[in-house]
Design an enzyme around this catalytic site. Structure first.
Site, PDB file in Angstrom:
ATOM      1  N   GLU A   1      -1.498  -9.323   4.351  1.00 27.85           N
ATOM      2  CA  GLU A   1      -1.392  -9.773   5.741  1.00 27.85           C
ATOM      3  C   GLU A   1      -2.730  -9.950   6.443  1.00 27.85           C
ATOM      4  O   GLU A   1      -2.781 -10.489   7.547  1.00 27.85           O
ATOM      5  CB  GLU A   1      -0.518  -8.791   6.550  1.00 27.85           C
ATOM      6  CG  GLU A   1      -1.154  -7.442   6.809  1.00 27.85           C
ATOM      7  CD  GLU A   1      -1.002  -6.425   5.692  1.00 27.85           C
ATOM      8  OE1 GLU A   1      -1.264  -5.239   5.954  1.00 27.85           O
ATOM      9  OE2 GLU A   1      -0.633  -6.791   4.555  1.00 27.85           O
TER      10      GLU A   1
ATOM     11  N   CYS B   1       0.842  -1.203   0.000  1.00 28.44           N
ATOM     12  CA  CYS B   1       0.000   0.000   0.000  1.00 28.44           C
ATOM     13  C   CYS B   1       0.883   1.261   0.000  1.00 28.44           C
ATOM     14  O   CYS B   1       1.499   1.552  -1.018  1.00 28.44           O
ATOM     15  CB  CYS B   1      -0.997  -0.055   1.158  1.00 28.44           C
ATOM     16  SG  CYS B   1      -2.402   1.073   0.955  1.00 28.44           S
TER      17      CYS B   1
ATOM     18  N   HIS C   1      -3.475  -5.544   0.906  1.00 25.80           N
ATOM     19  CA  HIS C   1      -2.875  -5.983   2.168  1.00 25.80           C
ATOM     20  C   HIS C   1      -2.873  -7.516   2.236  1.00 25.80           C
ATOM     21  O   HIS C   1      -3.870  -8.119   2.630  1.00 25.80           O
ATOM     22  CB  HIS C   1      -3.629  -5.380   3.359  1.00 25.80           C
ATOM     23  CG  HIS C   1      -3.373  -3.922   3.506  1.00 25.80           C
ATOM     24  ND1 HIS C   1      -2.320  -3.425   4.236  1.00 25.80           N
ATOM     25  CD2 HIS C   1      -4.002  -2.849   2.974  1.00 25.80           C
ATOM     26  CE1 HIS C   1      -2.318  -2.103   4.164  1.00 25.80           C
ATOM     27  NE2 HIS C   1      -3.322  -1.728   3.402  1.00 25.80           N
TER      28      HIS C   1
END
Length: 184
Positions: free
Chosen positions: A163, A73, A161
């Protein structure tokens, strides 16, 4: 053991990036972006997401270290700006589920993902123009440049993202980055 540091750009998911790496057996820690580049000891660097470019500290200096860098990002946007690309406001805005299309299945970071992969992304800001030497590796209906790579320079980025649990195959992206670091 491969050591990858996560640079804290003050994003709300930074701890999850560290955890994702730790969970796949990587020696990792979160490091302040104010750390001088010559004090980083790592086989690879993850530039976390974050709220704005005003708090990136010494992160631009990390791009010149001789280790792979993976921007997530804001981290991807930082790489793009520092290498001559352009970043601007996205038309979509905040966080949402997005279907990304992998447009380069040879890319070492995202090429192994399904041709269409569901991800969690913020598009308040996004890369609008690739820097010279970078390959456009993923796109979506919401954002033209969802991912980019410069394999020769060891610089990689995704707008989404990997994660967070909402992202399909996010762990695979981190595993691919570990492989990149081990091959460097």
């Amino acid at each position: 053991m491969t050591r990858i540091v996560v640079i804290d750009l003050h994003g709300q998911f930074t701890h999850l990036e560290r955890r994702a790496l730790r969970d796949i057996g990587v020696d990792t820690e979160i490091v302040s972006a104010d750390t001088p580049a010559d004090e980083l000891d790592a086989d690879g660097i993850v530039l976390s997401g974050g709220p704005d470019m005003d708090r990136v500290g010494n992160a631009p200096d990390y791009l010149d270290l001789d280790v792979p860098v993976f921007g997530i990002c804001l981290g991807m946007q930082l790489i793009a700006l520092e290498r001559g690309g352009a970043v601007g406001g996205g038309d979509y805005g905040g966080y949402a589920d997005v279907d990304v299309e992998i447009v380069d299945d040879e890319d070492p970071l995202v090429g192994s993902l399904a041709p269409e992969t569901r991800v969690w992304a913020s598009h308040a800001d996004e890369v609008k123009e690739l820097p010279a030497g970078f390959t456009h590796t993923a796109t979506s209906d919401v954002c033209g440049i969802e991912a980019m790579s410069n394999v020769e320079a060891g610089l990689y980025g995704v707008q989404w993202h990997p994660e967070v649990a909402h992202t399909e195959r996010g762990e695979e992206v981190f595993e691919n980055f570990v492989t990149i670091c081990e091959s460097a």
